[in-house]
Design a protein around this motif. Structure first.
Motif, PDB file in Angstrom:
ATOM      1  N   LEU A 262       0.834  -1.195   0.000  1.00 23.83           N
ATOM      2  CA  LEU A 262       0.000   0.000   0.000  1.00 23.83           C
ATOM      3  C   LEU A 262       0.875   1.254   0.000  1.00 23.83           C
ATOM      4  O   LEU A 262       1.871   1.323   0.728  1.00 23.83           O
ATOM      5  N   TYR A 263       0.492   2.249  -0.798  1.00 15.23           N
ATOM      6  CA  TYR A 263       1.287   3.468  -0.924  1.00 15.23           C
ATOM      7  C   TYR A 263       0.405   4.604  -1.445  1.00 15.23           C
ATOM      8  O   TYR A 263      -0.761   4.376  -1.796  1.00 15.23           O
ATOM      9  N   ASP A 264       0.947   5.803  -1.506  1.00 11.93           N
ATOM     10  CA  ASP A 264       0.233   6.982  -2.002  1.00 11.93           C
ATOM     11  C   ASP A 264      -1.109   7.149  -1.284  1.00 11.93           C
ATOM     12  O   ASP A 264      -2.176   7.195  -1.910  1.00 11.93           O
ATOM     13  N   PHE A 265      -1.056   7.237   0.047  1.00  9.84           N
ATOM     14  CA  PHE A 265      -2.268   7.395   0.834  1.00  9.84           C
ATOM     15  C   PHE A 265      -2.954   8.721   0.505  1.00  9.84           C
ATOM     16  O   PHE A 265      -2.309   9.744   0.289  1.00  9.84           O
ATOM     17  N   GLY A 266      -4.290   8.675   0.437  1.00 13.63           N
ATOM     18  CA  GLY A 266      -5.076   9.841   0.055  1.00 13.63           C
ATOM     19  C   GLY A 266      -5.312   9.948  -1.436  1.00 13.63           C
ATOM     20  O   GLY A 266      -5.936  10.913  -1.898  1.00 13.63           O
ATOM     21  N   ALA A 267      -4.849   8.959  -2.205  1.00 17.46           N
ATOM     22  CA  ALA A 267      -5.043   8.973  -3.657  1.00 17.46           C
ATOM     23  C   ALA A 267      -6.531   8.964  -4.006  1.00 17.46           C
ATOM     24  O   ALA A 267      -7.355   8.397  -3.286  1.00 17.46           O
ATOM     25  N   SER A 268      -6.856   9.576  -5.123  1.00 19.34           N
ATOM     26  CA  SER A 268      -8.244   9.601  -5.582  1.00 19.34           C
ATOM     27  C   SER A 268      -8.669   8.206  -6.038  1.00 19.34           C
ATOM     28  O   SER A 268      -7.940   7.537  -6.778  1.00 19.34           O
TER      29      SER A 268
END
Length: 282
Positions: A257-263
């Motif tokens: 999991l990465y780029d938290f807050g991604a659309s």
């Protein structure tokens, strides 16, 4: 036969064939913030278990992320890997992945990616093949799957993977390391699917309960890496799945999991876009 009866038969048929197609058909037939005090004593086993029980909640607080998945299966001397990539909304419990199956055993046919939509209690797949028109979706109720869709779709639902940790019985803090350049804490332990089901969100209760009964064992060894906010950056589960095989299939499912807050935008298919016919086995 009424429309409701056809739908029930389709869901049962879809569940059975998806499990066979993705698991057997690929060639196996022959965790406020969780920083500070919450993580301060993570070298002690009891504290580690508490931290892991909260890991799924930390994802909900984060809202969303991008995800990459890898599922390695081994049986009868054959080993294959299924990979996926997409994004997930932990508040809506919805996500989308593109899952790439390995080539057929002869290596002559390149398989098209399967688009998967993940929703509470349901899995939708497009480009499923096996007699399904290319413009139609296959819908499966995850509670009808003997593995709760931890294995069947070729990728573990990211939030379900996190909620497995709610059933952590034992865990140890291994040490600090990095995942994709981010400092993380590495934990290793064992979770119980039955215990996880009791503590899971409504959308995963029935699915995890089914997995607890359907796997060769409800005990799931895991390795998980949490960042300093208690969010899962990487989790690896090792399942023992029987399904349609004569002997258990060893499955290692990894979720990054990465780029938290991604659309994240997920639109579920309309009823008319869901395939209602018979699904052929690959």
């Amino acid at each position: 036969m009424t429309g409701r009866q056809r739908e029930r038969r389709h869901r049962r048929t879809g569940a059975a064939v998806v499990a066979a197609g993705v698991v057997a058909g690929v060639g196996l037939g022959a965790g406020g913030c969780a920083g500070g005090d919450a993580l301060a004593g993570d070298a002690r086993g009891g504290d580690a278990v508490v931290v892991l029980h909260r890991a799924a909640d930390r994802l909900v607080e984060a809202g969303s992320s991008k995800a990459r998945t890898s599922m390695e299966m081994a049986a009868g001397g054959t080993r294959v890997t299924i990979r996926g990539a997409g994004a997930y909304d932990y508040r809506k419990r919805m996500g989308q992945l593109k899952v790439l199956l390995p080539q057929d055993p002869a290596g002559a046919t390149e398989r098209r990616p399967i688009t998967e939509l993940l929703a509470p209690g349901a899995l939708f797949m497009k480009n499923r093949g096996a007699g399904v028109p290319p413009d139609k979706w296959v819908r499966v109720e995850t509670r009808t799957l003997s593995d709760g869709n931890l294995v069947t779709g070729g990728a573990t639902d990211p939030f379900a993977a996190a909620e497995v940790l709610r059933g952590a019985r034992s865990a140890t803090f291994v040490g600090r390391t990095e995942v994709a350049g981010t400092g993380v804490r590495h934990y290793r332990g064992t979770a119980d699917l039955g215990a996880a089901a009791k503590k899971a969100s409504d959308g995963n209760k029935a699915s995890l309960s089914a997995a607890a009964k359907g796997f060769a064992t409800a005990e799931v060894p895991f390795d998980v890496y949490l960042d300093d906010e208690g969010r899962i950056r990487k989790v690896r589960h090792r399942f023992s799945f029987v399904g349609g095989q004569k002997s258990p299939v060893a499955v290692a499912s990894t979720t990054l999991l990465y780029d938290f807050g991604a659309s994240v935008r997920v639109r579920l298919p309309d009823t008319d876009d869901i395939f209602a016919g018979k699904i052929a086995e690959d």
